[in-house]
Design a protein around this motif. Structure first.
Motif, PDB file in Angstrom:
ATOM      1  N   VAL A  47      50.824  -0.252 -42.725  1.00  0.00           N
ATOM      2  CA  VAL A  47      51.024   0.197 -41.343  1.00  0.00           C
ATOM      3  C   VAL A  47      49.750   0.007 -40.521  1.00  0.00           C
ATOM      4  O   VAL A  47      49.796  -0.464 -39.383  1.00  0.00           O
ATOM      5  CB  VAL A  47      51.508   1.664 -41.301  1.00  0.00           C
ATOM      6  CG1 VAL A  47      51.480   2.214 -39.896  1.00  0.00           C
ATOM      7  CG2 VAL A  47      52.917   1.770 -41.875  1.00  0.00           C
ATOM      8  N   ALA A  48      48.595   0.330 -41.101  1.00  0.00           N
ATOM      9  CA  ALA A  48      47.326   0.139 -40.388  1.00  0.00           C
ATOM     10  C   ALA A  48      47.093  -1.331 -40.070  1.00  0.00           C
ATOM     11  O   ALA A  48      46.671  -1.681 -38.960  1.00  0.00           O
ATOM     12  CB  ALA A  48      46.170   0.701 -41.214  1.00  0.00           C
ATOM     13  N   ALA A  49      47.379  -2.219 -41.029  1.00  0.00           N
ATOM     14  CA  ALA A  49      47.228  -3.663 -40.795  1.00  0.00           C
ATOM     15  C   ALA A  49      48.140  -4.126 -39.666  1.00  0.00           C
ATOM     16  O   ALA A  49      47.712  -4.878 -38.778  1.00  0.00           O
ATOM     17  CB  ALA A  49      47.523  -4.440 -42.075  1.00  0.00           C
ATOM     18  N   PHE A  55      47.930  -4.999 -32.050  1.00  0.00           N
ATOM     19  CA  PHE A  55      47.006  -4.696 -30.962  1.00  0.00           C
ATOM     20  C   PHE A  55      46.102  -5.881 -30.641  1.00  0.00           C
ATOM     21  O   PHE A  55      45.764  -6.114 -29.480  1.00  0.00           O
ATOM     22  CB  PHE A  55      46.162  -3.465 -31.279  1.00  0.00           C
ATOM     23  CG  PHE A  55      45.406  -2.950 -30.090  1.00  0.00           C
ATOM     24  CD1 PHE A  55      46.054  -2.192 -29.135  1.00  0.00           C
ATOM     25  CD2 PHE A  55      44.069  -3.254 -29.905  1.00  0.00           C
ATOM     26  CE1 PHE A  55      45.374  -1.726 -28.008  1.00  0.00           C
ATOM     27  CE2 PHE A  55      43.374  -2.793 -28.797  1.00  0.00           C
ATOM     28  CZ  PHE A  55      44.030  -2.030 -27.845  1.00  0.00           C
ATOM     29  N   LEU A  56      45.751  -6.659 -31.661  1.00  0.00           N
ATOM     30  CA  LEU A  56      44.928  -7.853 -31.450  1.00  0.00           C
ATOM     31  C   LEU A  56      45.617  -8.813 -30.494  1.00  0.00           C
ATOM     32  O   LEU A  56      44.978  -9.412 -29.628  1.00  0.00           O
ATOM     33  CB  LEU A  56      44.650  -8.536 -32.797  1.00  0.00           C
ATOM     34  CG  LEU A  56      43.790  -9.790 -32.766  1.00  0.00           C
ATOM     35  CD1 LEU A  56      42.368  -9.458 -32.322  1.00  0.00           C
ATOM     36  CD2 LEU A  56      43.779 -10.444 -34.147  1.00  0.00           C
ATOM     37  N   GLY A  59      46.985  -6.268 -27.061  1.00  0.00           N
ATOM     38  CA  GLY A  59      45.963  -5.480 -26.381  1.00  0.00           C
ATOM     39  C   GLY A  59      45.419  -6.129 -25.123  1.00  0.00           C
ATOM     40  O   GLY A  59      45.258  -5.480 -24.092  1.00  0.00           O
ATOM     41  N   GLU A  60      45.151  -7.448 -25.193  1.00  0.00           N
ATOM     42  CA  GLU A  60      44.602  -8.146 -24.031  1.00  0.00           C
ATOM     43  C   GLU A  60      45.601  -8.182 -22.871  1.00  0.00           C
ATOM     44  O   GLU A  60      45.231  -7.989 -21.713  1.00  0.00           O
ATOM     45  CB  GLU A  60      44.208  -9.570 -24.441  1.00  0.00           C
ATOM     46  CG  GLU A  60      43.205 -10.192 -23.514  1.00  0.00           C
ATOM     47  CD  GLU A  60      42.640 -11.479 -24.081  1.00  0.00           C
ATOM     48  OE1 GLU A  60      42.230 -12.314 -23.253  1.00  0.00           O
ATOM     49  OE2 GLU A  60      42.611 -11.657 -25.309  1.00  0.00           O
ATOM     50  N   GLU A  61      46.880  -8.421 -23.183  1.00  0.00           N
ATOM     51  CA  GLU A  61      47.918  -8.430 -22.145  1.00  0.00           C
ATOM     52  C   GLU A  61      48.065  -7.042 -21.532  1.00  0.00           C
ATOM     53  O   GLU A  61      48.260  -6.898 -20.327  1.00  0.00           O
ATOM     54  CB  GLU A  61      49.265  -8.899 -22.713  1.00  0.00           C
ATOM     55  CG  GLU A  61      49.345 -10.378 -22.980  1.00  0.00           C
ATOM     56  CD  GLU A  61      48.563 -10.822 -24.209  1.00  0.00           C
ATOM     57  OE1 GLU A  61      48.365 -10.008 -25.133  1.00  0.00           O
ATOM     58  OE2 GLU A  61      48.123 -11.985 -24.221  1.00  0.00           O
ATOM     59  N   PHE A  62      47.965  -6.026 -22.372  1.00  0.00           N
ATOM     60  CA  PHE A  62      48.039  -4.654 -21.869  1.00  0.00           C
ATOM     61  C   PHE A  62      46.889  -4.387 -20.898  1.00  0.00           C
ATOM     62  O   PHE A  62      47.085  -3.785 -19.846  1.00  0.00           O
ATOM     63  CB  PHE A  62      48.013  -3.653 -23.031  1.00  0.00           C
ATOM     64  CG  PHE A  62      47.959  -2.225 -22.581  1.00  0.00           C
ATOM     65  CD1 PHE A  62      49.091  -1.614 -22.058  1.00  0.00           C
ATOM     66  CD2 PHE A  62      46.780  -1.500 -22.653  1.00  0.00           C
ATOM     67  CE1 PHE A  62      49.043  -0.297 -21.623  1.00  0.00           C
ATOM     68  CE2 PHE A  62      46.718  -0.187 -22.224  1.00  0.00           C
ATOM     69  CZ  PHE A  62      47.861   0.415 -21.701  1.00  0.00           C
ATOM     70  N   THR A 121      37.060  -2.336 -31.145  1.00  0.00           N
ATOM     71  CA  THR A 121      36.323  -3.380 -31.851  1.00  0.00           C
ATOM     72  C   THR A 121      37.115  -4.675 -31.899  1.00  0.00           C
ATOM     73  O   THR A 121      36.562  -5.759 -31.684  1.00  0.00           O
ATOM     74  CB  THR A 121      35.992  -2.920 -33.283  1.00  0.00           C
ATOM     75  OG1 THR A 121      35.257  -1.702 -33.207  1.00  0.00           O
ATOM     76  CG2 THR A 121      35.195  -3.956 -34.034  1.00  0.00           C
ATOM     77  N   LEU A 122      38.419  -4.598 -32.169  1.00  0.00           N
ATOM     78  CA  LEU A 122      39.243  -5.807 -32.261  1.00  0.00           C
ATOM     79  C   LEU A 122      39.208  -6.616 -30.974  1.00  0.00           C
ATOM     80  O   LEU A 122      39.023  -7.836 -31.012  1.00  0.00           O
ATOM     81  CB  LEU A 122      40.689  -5.443 -32.613  1.00  0.00           C
ATOM     82  CG  LEU A 122      40.934  -5.057 -34.059  1.00  0.00           C
ATOM     83  CD1 LEU A 122      42.355  -4.571 -34.242  1.00  0.00           C
ATOM     84  CD2 LEU A 122      40.642  -6.232 -34.979  1.00  0.00           C
TER      85      LEU A 122
END
Length: 192
Positions: A47-49, A55-56, A59-62, A121-122
């Motif tokens: 789940v963490a992976a 998000f990687l 995340g940028e689109e968000f 960080t990602l």
């Protein structure tokens, strides 16, 4: 995007290892296991992976949806990493999530493994490294996280309290240097 570099994988892997701080979290993991029963190592790692990989990509689109550029986020992320490093080095607690009520996926996968520091960080790393190398580093870290979760009581006994403290401080110094590098690499982009 598909340029595999072992140097990048090692660098990103070390950064994520320091931010996730799974070895430093062993006392928390052992405590959760004692309070709530068996730790589901496989489930928490998978789940963490998934959270981190999604998000990687999203995340940028968000960020663009809310009007924030990657350089601004990377600079903000460098501050988060800076304070996480200070926590690790000085042994102080500047920020902690509230105590978890169960040892399910929620306290382990999120926020303990894939928390705010990991997410920041990602996206910060995405501005400097190839995505495929980041994904490989995430997966390698999750294998390590799984191994640590599975054997956390043994590791705690083997290293002892002082051993865990030394490892945590050493990775704190590395994380501090990475925060400075991320800041220096992205702050110029704010004024262009």
């Amino acid at each position: 995007m598909f340029e595999i570099s072992w140097k990048e994988i090692v660098t990103v892997g070390m950064v994520l290892f320091a931010v996730i701080d799974i070895v430093g979290s062993i006392p928390i993991i052992v405590n959760l296991g004692a309070k709530h029963g068996r730790i589901e190592s496989e489930k928490a790692s998978v789940v963490a992976a998934l959270i981190m990989i999604v998000f990687l990509f999203v995340g940028e689109e968000f960020l663009s949806l809310v009007g924030i550029d990657v350089n601004s986020f990377a600079v903000a992320g460098s501050f988060v990493l800076f304070f996480l490093a200070l926590e690790m080095i000085l042994g102080i607690h500047l920020y902690r999530d509230e105590e978890a009520s169960s040892a399910s996926i929620v306290p382990l996968a999120f926020p303990l493994i894939a928390g705010a520091g990991s997410m920041t960080t990602l996206l910060s790393l995405k501005s400097q490294y190839h995505t495929v190398n980041i994904i490989i580093a995430i997966l390698l870290n999750m294998i390590l996280v799984y191994a640590v979760l599975k054997s956390s009581p043994k590791i705690e006994k083997m290293l002892g309290k002082n051993g865990l403290s030394v490892i945590r401080k050493a990775f704190g110094v590395i994380l501090l240097a990475i925060a400075v590098k991320l800041f220096a690499g992205n702050v110029k982009g704010l004024f262009v």
